[in-house]
Enzyme design. Structure first.
Site, short mmCIF file in Angstrom:
data_model
loop_
_atom_site.label_atom_id
_atom_site.label_comp_id
_atom_site.label_asym_id
_atom_site.label_seq_id
_atom_site.Cartn_x
_atom_site.Cartn_y
_atom_site.Cartn_z
N LYS B 93 0.83 -1.23 0.00
CA LYS B 93 0.00 0.00 0.00
C LYS B 93 0.85 1.26 0.00
O LYS B 93 0.62 2.17 0.81
CB LYS B 93 -0.96 -0.01 1.19
CG LYS B 93 -2.24 -0.78 0.94
CD LYS B 93 -2.23 -2.15 1.53
CE LYS B 93 -3.56 -2.86 1.44
NZ LYS B 93 -3.45 -4.29 1.84
N ARG B 94 1.85 1.32 -0.88
CA ARG B 94 2.71 2.49 -0.96
C ARG B 94 2.10 3.57 -1.86
O ARG B 94 1.08 3.33 -2.52
CB ARG B 94 4.10 2.09 -1.47
CG ARG B 94 4.84 1.09 -0.59
CD ARG B 94 5.12 1.61 0.81
NE ARG B 94 6.14 0.81 1.49
CZ ARG B 94 5.88 -0.10 2.44
NH1 ARG B 94 4.65 -0.34 2.84
NH2 ARG B 94 6.87 -0.75 3.01
#
Lengths: 278, 278
Positions: B93-94
């Site tokens: 989830k960058r």
């Protein structure tokens, strides 16, 4: 670090400067490449040259993670080198479902488990409540939630408007305000937003704002202060490239210090003007 | 891995199962705690027990990062142990400003620099275009963008509606569709959304969807297939806790295999029903 301690640091140092430690091995002075850990050697020198002028340091985790295990070691050493009277920000933009956000909280807040004990972490709010609240369960630690960022793509979704004209970033602030308090929550607001700060302050009059984008990204410090400062200052203004890459020569730390002094002096004037210090 | 190769794997293995490697040291069998690296020892056994039954593995990076440098070492070894005929997903989830997202792309895609060469990365879209596009610059690598997630807080912002009734997750899909293609972009859609898949498929008829939430989180595989499957399957359905923690005894790997077989068999039926395999 508590809110009261942060405000005290701002008054003592006459500064609300945050120095970004986005250390890129392709941009640091070449003589450092002979060091065992060039990234850490660079950070150590930058910290020594600026610690009396700033109240916060903000390593962006991507710059460390991009070197895998080795980069994570540089981050570990950098965290250990941060002065305890400076507010430390892990700029990581994390956020996941509840039990996973809890793991990220351990990664950045729980020194005994992970080796890192940052004061705060930046958080992407897209996944909602349970992605944010695990970070608020830690005493004297902070969630710094993305609201209105300074980058080119920021308006793709952040200004998505509902039928009443309310934008997504306003909805984010209003909802996050119900989960945390100005004692444990800040918002990221880009310095390139100028009058946008007026709208932010309608929703978050008391919160601290973390403000990237002054300098290299084109934001003006006086605009940020005019529209964004509150009675406790309420601002942490970040500068990265303008300070840490002021020179790529052997004088990089001295030149970083000179640039930090210029910003600290501007900030001192703003703090006096606002009646926060004499 | 290319889209064509992924579809071929699905047809060969008669499965679209993704096994989540969210390895929590407090939940693995106690006899493994004697190993030098218990997390890696557990992952290695789970992979050996399931690799013929699944087409993808998805370590959630938070579970590794929560142990700092040591956790990152476990992640490194786990990545090296992943079979090359399985699609690998760094569930991280960058997302950050352009030059920083580029650093995250190096972290997870550039094996020479970081030691990790995942096929794909999950991405939080809040920061817009330049936070997503750096991942699309890598050949045969994938951006898997959060759209409609399965967690409790998912609707806090993802269903924020504009004046025409369009929800944020629809806007995310529509915009991301203009940046990438079904050859390098997927969307995360929670299995608990059932008929929500119909709306997703209006916006993304051809894309693969990564679907967490079957099993422990309460989603139904048959609903997901009824509403979400397309002519190429178009689904990677993840199961984590139901498989990897099926037993906390010495039989954990066998029990994980049994659970994976049950899911693979259900998936085979769905693939036959849809005419994707005979």
């Amino acid at each position: 670090m508590t809110r009261a301690e942060l405000i005290q640091q701002i008054k003592t140092k006459r500064s609300f400067l945050c120095v970004g430690l986005d250390t890129d091995i392709t941009k640091i002075p070449t003589h450092l490449l002979e060091e065992e850990d060039p990234i850490f050697a660079f950070n150590k020198a930058i910290i020594a040259a600026t610690e009396d002028l700033c109240v916060a340091y903000k390593p962006n985790i991507a710059f460390y993670e991009s070197y895998g295990v080795k980069g994570w070691l540089s981050l570990q050493k950098t965290w250990e080198a941060l002065p305890k009277n400076c507010f430390s920000i892990a700029d990581a933009k994390r956020g996941d479902i509840g039990n996973t956000s809890n793991m990220y909280a351990q990664a950045f807040f729980d020194e005994q488990q992970s080796g890192l004990g940052f004061d705060s972490l930046t958080i992407a709010p897209y996944m909602g409540n349970d992605s944010v609240t695990p970070f608020l369960a830690y005493k004297d630690k902070w969630a710094i939630v993305l609201a209105l960022t300074s980058n080119q793509g920021s308006l793709d979704f952040q200004n998505f408007k509902n039928a009443e004209g309310k934008q997504l970033f306003e909805e984010v602030i209003d909802k996050v305000n119900t989960w945390g308090t100005p004692e444990n929550t800040m918002y990221v607001v880009g310095a390139t937003r100028g009058e946008g700060f007026l709208k932010i302050r309608e929703h978050a009059p008391d919160h601290f704002l973390l403000v990237p984008g002054v300098g290299a990204q084109g934001g003006s410090l006086s605009d940020v202060c005019q529209y964004g400062m509150n009675k406790d200052c309420g601002l942490l203004v970040n500068s990265t490239r303008g300070i840490i890459y002021a020179s790529q020569g052997k004088d990089f730390a001295e030149r970083a210090r000179e640039e930090a002094i210029l910003l600290q002096q501007e900030m001192e004037v703003e703090l006096i003007k606002a009646g926060i210090i004499d």
